[in-house]
Design an enzyme around this catalytic site. Structure first.
Site, short mmCIF file in Angstrom:
data_model
loop_
_atom_site.label_atom_id
_atom_site.label_comp_id
_atom_site.label_asym_id
_atom_site.label_seq_id
_atom_site.Cartn_x
_atom_site.Cartn_y
_atom_site.Cartn_z
N ILE A 50 22.15 17.19 -10.81
CA ILE A 50 21.18 17.94 -11.61
C ILE A 50 21.78 19.32 -11.77
O ILE A 50 21.85 20.10 -10.82
CB ILE A 50 19.82 17.99 -10.89
CG1 ILE A 50 19.26 16.57 -10.78
CG2 ILE A 50 18.85 18.90 -11.63
CD1 ILE A 50 18.08 16.46 -9.87
N HIS A 51 22.26 19.60 -12.98
CA HIS A 51 23.04 20.83 -13.20
C HIS A 51 22.22 21.81 -14.02
O HIS A 51 21.71 21.47 -15.08
CB HIS A 51 24.33 20.47 -13.94
CG HIS A 51 25.34 21.57 -13.94
ND1 HIS A 51 26.26 21.74 -12.92
CD2 HIS A 51 25.57 22.57 -14.82
CE1 HIS A 51 27.02 22.80 -13.19
NE2 HIS A 51 26.60 23.32 -14.33
N GLN A 70 31.79 22.94 -10.60
CA GLN A 70 30.92 21.85 -10.15
C GLN A 70 30.63 20.87 -11.29
O GLN A 70 30.57 19.66 -11.06
CB GLN A 70 29.60 22.42 -9.64
CG GLN A 70 29.73 23.18 -8.33
CD GLN A 70 28.38 23.75 -7.90
OE1 GLN A 70 27.70 24.40 -8.68
NE2 GLN A 70 28.01 23.51 -6.66
N ARG A 94 19.18 30.66 -13.35
CA ARG A 94 18.12 30.24 -12.40
C ARG A 94 16.74 30.46 -13.00
O ARG A 94 15.80 30.84 -12.33
CB ARG A 94 18.24 30.97 -11.06
CG ARG A 94 19.15 30.25 -10.08
CD ARG A 94 19.11 30.91 -8.70
NE ARG A 94 20.40 31.47 -8.40
CZ ARG A 94 20.63 32.78 -8.24
NH1 ARG A 94 19.66 33.64 -8.28
NH2 ARG A 94 21.85 33.18 -8.01
N THR A 114 23.14 38.72 -5.62
CA THR A 114 22.48 37.93 -6.67
C THR A 114 20.96 37.87 -6.50
O THR A 114 20.21 37.87 -7.48
CB THR A 114 23.10 36.51 -6.75
OG1 THR A 114 22.50 35.79 -7.81
CG2 THR A 114 22.95 35.73 -5.45
N ASP A 126 14.74 32.61 -7.48
CA ASP A 126 14.98 31.34 -8.18
C ASP A 126 13.72 30.95 -8.94
O ASP A 126 12.70 30.64 -8.32
CB ASP A 126 15.37 30.26 -7.16
CG ASP A 126 15.92 29.00 -7.82
OD1 ASP A 126 15.66 28.79 -9.03
OD2 ASP A 126 16.61 28.24 -7.12
N ARG A 128 13.47 28.47 -11.24
CA ARG A 128 13.64 27.19 -11.93
C ARG A 128 12.43 26.28 -11.79
O ARG A 128 11.73 26.29 -10.79
CB ARG A 128 14.90 26.47 -11.41
CG ARG A 128 16.14 27.03 -12.04
CD ARG A 128 17.39 26.41 -11.47
NE ARG A 128 17.68 26.91 -10.14
CZ ARG A 128 18.79 26.62 -9.48
NH1 ARG A 128 19.69 25.83 -10.01
NH2 ARG A 128 18.99 27.13 -8.28
N THR A 149 24.73 18.02 -4.57
CA THR A 149 24.19 19.38 -4.57
C THR A 149 24.36 19.98 -3.19
O THR A 149 24.43 19.26 -2.19
CB THR A 149 22.69 19.40 -4.95
OG1 THR A 149 22.26 20.76 -5.06
CG2 THR A 149 21.80 18.71 -3.92
N1 LIG Z 1 19.83 35.02 -12.06
C1 LIG Z 1 21.05 34.65 -11.76
N2 LIG Z 1 21.42 33.39 -12.05
C2 LIG Z 1 22.66 33.01 -11.72
C3 LIG Z 1 23.60 33.88 -11.12
N3 LIG Z 1 24.75 33.20 -10.93
C4 LIG Z 1 24.53 31.95 -11.40
N4 LIG Z 1 23.29 31.83 -11.88
C5 LIG Z 1 22.60 30.66 -12.40
O1 LIG Z 1 22.34 29.82 -11.31
C6 LIG Z 1 22.21 28.49 -11.74
C7 LIG Z 1 23.04 27.62 -10.81
O2 LIG Z 1 22.48 27.79 -9.54
P1 LIG Z 1 23.30 27.87 -8.23
O3 LIG Z 1 22.45 28.64 -7.26
O4 LIG Z 1 24.71 28.38 -8.50
O5 LIG Z 1 23.48 26.41 -7.75
P2 LIG Z 1 22.37 25.33 -7.64
O6 LIG Z 1 22.29 24.68 -8.98
O7 LIG Z 1 21.12 25.91 -7.09
O8 LIG Z 1 22.92 24.40 -6.50
P3 LIG Z 1 24.06 23.32 -6.53
O9 LIG Z 1 23.42 22.03 -6.92
O10 LIG Z 1 24.56 23.27 -5.14
O11 LIG Z 1 25.10 23.80 -7.51
C8 LIG Z 1 22.62 28.46 -13.19
O12 LIG Z 1 21.45 28.42 -13.99
C9 LIG Z 1 23.34 29.80 -13.37
O13 LIG Z 1 23.22 30.30 -14.69
C10 LIG Z 1 23.18 35.20 -10.84
O14 LIG Z 1 23.90 36.02 -10.28
N5 LIG Z 1 21.92 35.53 -11.19
#
Ligand SMILES: Nc1nc2c(ncn2[C@@H]2O[C@H](COP(=O)(O)OP(=O)(O)OP(=O)(O)O)[C@@H](O)[C@H]2O)c(=O)[nH]1
Ligand SMILES: [Zn+2]
Length: 212
Positions: A50-51, A70, A94, A114, A126, A128, A149
């Site tokens: 789930i990306h 990833q 996020r 972050t 977060d 989301r 993940t």
């Molecule tokens: N607000 C914010 N979003 C970020 C930042 N860096 C990456 N993102 C966003 O974070 C999201 C990815 O989340 P991650 O926390 O990197 O990873 P994850 O999806 O929670 O976890 P994995 O499944 O392990 O990859 C994407 O939507 C990116 O655009 C940041 O510094 N600030």
């Protein structure tokens, strides 16, 4: 939930020919996508990712995060397995959106991490929402996944919607000098299950060389 399936097509990639399924949410205007490979029906758990959308990492080669690495790794593993699905969710930054993510990066350039950057902008760390998952997975015939993940909240989200996570598979790749601090913060403040030891020796060795 106003999400509905619209259309599907072939999507050839460097790792194999996937099928792309497009979904539209009339309420939010968001367009989500799933890439599938092989036959997904039956009781066998499906290898899945789930990306969350990251324009900068997924499309613009940014080294500030690990998203693009990833994404490629997940598609490669799915093609090697011969069966699986990648859900590409339009939750940029996020959930705060691209322009706010750029604002957050600006604050990070000045020293915030972050999480602090999101909070300074008035957002939770977060934001989301995973409410599209049941509709998308049901359409694809997926009930049980082996989820790639490091984020325990994704496992929780699936389970909250009654989906089974048979296994969580780590997806640690792309460590570099520009994202080492960001990955540390994800582990220490956001609960991501990873440490430097999970990455390749070459990545770990390059981690502190800012000239890379
Ligand atoms: N607000 C914010 N979003 C970020 C930042 N860096 C990456 N993102 C966003 O974070 C999201 C990815 O989340 P991650 O926390 O990197 O990873 P994850 O999806 O929670 O976890 P994995 O499944 O392990 O990859 C994407 O939507 C990116 O655009 C940041 O510094 N600030
Ligand atoms: Zn990213």
């Amino acid at each position: 939930m106003t999400l509905r399936f619209i259309a599907s097509s072939r999507l050839p990639t460097p790792w194999g020919v996937f099928t792309m399924h497009g979904f539209e949410d009339n309420e939010t205007g968001k367009e989500h996508v799933a890439l599938t490979y092989g036959e997904l029906g039956g009781d066998q758990p499906v290898l899945a990712r789930i990306h969350s959308e990251c324009l900068t990492g997924d499309a613009l080669f940014s080294l500030r995060c690990d998203c693009g690495f990833q994404l490629q790794e997940a598609l490669k593993r799915i093609a090697e397995e011969g069966r699986g699905a990648l859900l590409y969710l339009r939750q940029e930054g996020r959930g705060i959106g691209l322009i706010n993510k750029i604002r957050a990066y600006h604050l990070q350039d000045a020293g915030a991490d972050t999480v602090e950057a999101n909070e300074k902008l008035g957002f939770a760390a977060d934001m989301r929402d995973y409410s599209m998952l049941p509709v998308m997975l049901e359409h694809l015939g997926i009930r049980t996944v082996r989820l790639m993940t490091n984020n325990p909240r994704k496992v929780d989200a699936l389970q909250r919607y009654g989906l089974q996570v048979a296994e969580r598979l780590a997806i640690t790749t792309g460590l570099n000098p520009h994202n080492a601090g960001y990955l540390d913060t994800k582990a220490s403040k956001l609960g991501h299950m990873m440490s430097s030891a999970d990455f390749t020796a070459a990545e770990a060795a390059a981690k502190n060389n800012k000239n890379n």
